[in-house]
Design an enzyme around this catalytic site. Structure first.
Site, PDB file in Angstrom:
ATOM      1  N   SER A 271      -9.199  -3.194  -5.658  1.00  0.00           N
ATOM      2  CA  SER A 271      -9.303  -4.556  -6.203  1.00  0.00           C
ATOM      3  C   SER A 271      -9.946  -5.494  -5.192  1.00  0.00           C
ATOM      4  CB  SER A 271      -7.905  -5.062  -6.562  1.00  0.00           C
ATOM      5  OG  SER A 271      -7.064  -4.981  -5.416  1.00  0.00           O
TER       6      SER A 271
ATOM      7  N   GLU B 256     -13.009  -2.144 -13.902  1.00  0.00           N
ATOM      8  CA  GLU B 256     -12.878  -3.602 -14.079  1.00  0.00           C
ATOM      9  C   GLU B 256     -13.617  -4.377 -12.990  1.00  0.00           C
ATOM     10  OE1 GLU B 256      -8.306  -2.966 -15.706  1.00  0.00           O
ATOM     11  OE2 GLU B 256      -8.730  -4.513 -14.194  1.00  0.00           O
TER      12      GLU B 256
ATOM     13  N   HIS C  52      -4.439   2.337   5.840  1.00  0.00           N
ATOM     14  CA  HIS C  52      -3.050   1.912   5.639  1.00  0.00           C
ATOM     15  C   HIS C  52      -2.068   3.031   5.952  1.00  0.00           C
ATOM     16  CE1 HIS C  52      -4.754  -1.386   2.771  1.00  0.00           C
ATOM     17  NE2 HIS C  52      -4.977  -1.628   4.054  1.00  0.00           N
TER      18      HIS C  52
ATOM     19  N   CYS D 175       8.530   7.870  15.149  1.00  0.00           N
ATOM     20  CA  CYS D 175       9.829   7.265  15.424  1.00  0.00           C
ATOM     21  C   CYS D 175       9.717   5.742  15.277  1.00  0.00           C
ATOM     22  CB  CYS D 175      10.280   7.610  16.847  1.00  0.00           C
ATOM     23  SG  CYS D 175      11.810   6.764  17.287  1.00  0.00           S
TER      24      CYS D 175
HETATM   25  N1  APR Z   1     -11.248   4.682 -11.168  1.00  0.00           N
HETATM   26  C1  APR Z   1     -11.642   3.673 -10.355  1.00  0.00           C
HETATM   27  N2  APR Z   1     -10.960   2.518 -10.196  1.00  0.00           N
HETATM   28  C2  APR Z   1      -9.829   2.387 -10.908  1.00  0.00           C
HETATM   29  C3  APR Z   1      -9.339   3.377 -11.783  1.00  0.00           C
HETATM   30  C4  APR Z   1     -10.108   4.563 -11.895  1.00  0.00           C
HETATM   31  N3  APR Z   1      -9.743   5.557 -12.711  1.00  0.00           N
HETATM   32  N4  APR Z   1      -8.170   2.936 -12.342  1.00  0.00           N
HETATM   33  C5  APR Z   1      -7.941   1.712 -11.816  1.00  0.00           C
HETATM   34  N5  APR Z   1      -8.934   1.375 -10.977  1.00  0.00           N
HETATM   35  C6  APR Z   1      -9.098   0.157 -10.190  1.00  0.00           C
HETATM   36  C7  APR Z   1      -8.427  -1.071 -10.732  1.00  0.00           C
HETATM   37  O1  APR Z   1      -9.284  -1.731 -11.651  1.00  0.00           O
HETATM   38  C8  APR Z   1      -8.239  -1.888  -9.459  1.00  0.00           C
HETATM   39  O2  APR Z   1      -9.387  -2.677  -9.204  1.00  0.00           O
HETATM   40  O3  APR Z   1      -8.474   0.412  -8.940  1.00  0.00           O
HETATM   41  C9  APR Z   1      -8.115  -0.829  -8.362  1.00  0.00           C
HETATM   42  C10 APR Z   1      -6.717  -0.684  -7.812  1.00  0.00           C
HETATM   43  O4  APR Z   1      -6.430  -1.890  -7.150  1.00  0.00           O
HETATM   44  P1  APR Z   1      -5.034  -2.028  -6.383  1.00  0.00           P
HETATM   45  O5  APR Z   1      -3.954  -1.505  -7.255  1.00  0.00           O
HETATM   46  O6  APR Z   1      -5.006  -3.429  -5.847  1.00  0.00           O
HETATM   47  O7  APR Z   1      -5.176  -0.993  -5.178  1.00  0.00           O
HETATM   48  P2  APR Z   1      -5.926  -1.202  -3.825  1.00  0.00           P
HETATM   49  O8  APR Z   1      -7.137  -2.092  -3.974  1.00  0.00           O
HETATM   50  O9  APR Z   1      -6.153   0.126  -3.227  1.00  0.00           O
HETATM   51  O10 APR Z   1      -4.819  -1.972  -2.963  1.00  0.00           O
HETATM   52  C11 APR Z   1      -5.132  -2.167  -1.612  1.00  0.00           C
HETATM   53  O11 APR Z   1      -2.930  -3.073  -1.246  1.00  0.00           O
HETATM   54  O12 APR Z   1      -0.724  -2.926  -1.767  1.00  0.00           O
HETATM   55  C12 APR Z   1      -1.650  -2.694  -0.764  1.00  0.00           C
HETATM   56  O13 APR Z   1      -1.557  -1.062   0.914  1.00  0.00           O
HETATM   57  C13 APR Z   1      -1.691  -1.232  -0.458  1.00  0.00           C
HETATM   58  O14 APR Z   1      -3.617   0.151  -0.015  1.00  0.00           O
HETATM   59  C14 APR Z   1      -3.082  -0.814  -0.911  1.00  0.00           C
HETATM   60  C15 APR Z   1      -3.848  -2.104  -0.824  1.00  0.00           C
END
Ligand code: APR
Length: 274
Positions: free
Chosen positions: A207, A233, A119, A127
């Site tokens: 997630s 989770e 990402h 630019c």
């Molecule tokens: N260690 C491991 N996992 C964790 C921790 C931790 N300490 N804390 C939270 N999590 C988990 C949560 O349970 C969740 O499943 O990390 C995950 C974060 O999920 P998102 O917030 O959806 O992030 P991500 O999956 O990286 O999102 C993917 O979505 O918004 C777009 O471009 C953005 O790269 C991002 C993409």
């Protein structure tokens, strides 16, 4: 968290080519807000539509630029956690490919070479008109070191004008993939190749909701490559993973890897799923 069971430890320690697919949870314990954790999530303060889209940029480049610069400066004050450092150390014992959805530079600052930022990155710029890359060192207030050396950042972004492209004068934007934009093709290709050649895929802190990144672990599942998920989770990937480690990255990853001097961590009953 209790020590992983011996079978999982053996799987992790015998792997010769490991592909790590990390998401926002990888950096959560460094203090980088995740995207979807209610309340603490980065979006709690702003909606994605406001800022992380081409439309938001067209409507108000200064607002979008200021937010990304503020995030980049915030990340520079944070440090890689023990999970990032464990991934970096793993490369001393196996071929490790790091593929991340994260736009922070914490894997790199822990010592990993990141094969693909799917990402994009808070620390890459181009630019918005002609696409010419813009050197991060020319972005105001970004190069001032890391950690506590940095001057304190304001609690909210202050409006700043994006730099002008030297080639065409267009406004410079973050080289981050916005909602509705395509991922960098070569990054996706490198990531897919890394999954294909892995004998272990470790999915940490995502997630599993955003495509095409979310499909990468499923490619491994389809090939019969062991997939281990590290996440406190359940996620969309959990039903497909061979093993789940219900813990945070900073706690779980150092336990999965042998300590630097080869000592085995005190083994207690596992808290891993199937
Ligand atoms: N260690 C491991 N996992 C964790 C921790 C931790 N300490 N804390 C939270 N999590 C988990 C949560 O349970 C969740 O499943 O990390 C995950 C974060 O999920 P998102 O917030 O959806 O992030 P991500 O999956 O990286 O999102 C993917 O979505 O918004 C777009 O471009 C953005 O790269 C991002 C993409």
């Amino acid at each position: 968290m209790e020590a992983p069971d011996p079978e999982l430890l053996e799987l992790a320690r015998s792997a010769r080519t490991v592909t790590v697919l990390s998401g926002a949870g990888m950096s959560a314990e460094s203090g980088v807000p995740t995207f979807r954790d209610a309340g603490t999530g980065l979006w709690a303060r702003w909606s994605p539509e406001e800022l992380a889209t081409p439309e938001a940029w067209d409507a108000d480049p200064e607002l979008v630029w200021s937010w990304y610069l503020w995030r980049a400066r915030q990340v520079r004050r944070l440090r890689p956690n023990t999970g990032h450092r464990a991934v970096a150390r793993w490369a001393d014992r196996a071929r490790v490919h790091v593929v991340t959805q994260n736009v922070d530079d914490l894997h790199e600052r822990a010592g990993s070479r990141v094969l693909a930022h799917l990402h994009g990155s808070l620390f890459a710029f181009r630019c918005s008109v002609c696409g010419a890359p813009f050197p991060a060192r020319l972005v105001p207030g970004l190069a001032a070191g890391t950690g506590a050396q940095r001057p304190p950042d304001p609690p909210e972004p202050a409006r700043e004008r994006p730099p002008e492209c030297p080639a065409c004068g267009g406004p410079v934007r973050p080289a981050v993939v916005w909602f509705g934009e395509l991922l960098p093709e070569e990054a996706v290709e490198r990531a897919a190749a890394a999954v294909a050649e892995a004998d272990l895929v470790l999915v940490v802190g995502t997630s599993g909701l955003v495509q095409p990144a979310a499909s990468l672990p499923l490619v491994a599942v389809g090939r019969g490559t062991p997939v281990v998920e590290v996440n406190p989770e359940d996620t969309a990937l959990t039903p497909h993973a061979d093993r789940t480690v219900r813990a945070g990255a900073a706690e779980a990853l150092p336990l999965l890897l042998p300590p630097p001097d080869g000592r085995r961590p005190a083994a207690r009953r596992p808290s891993t799923g199937r």
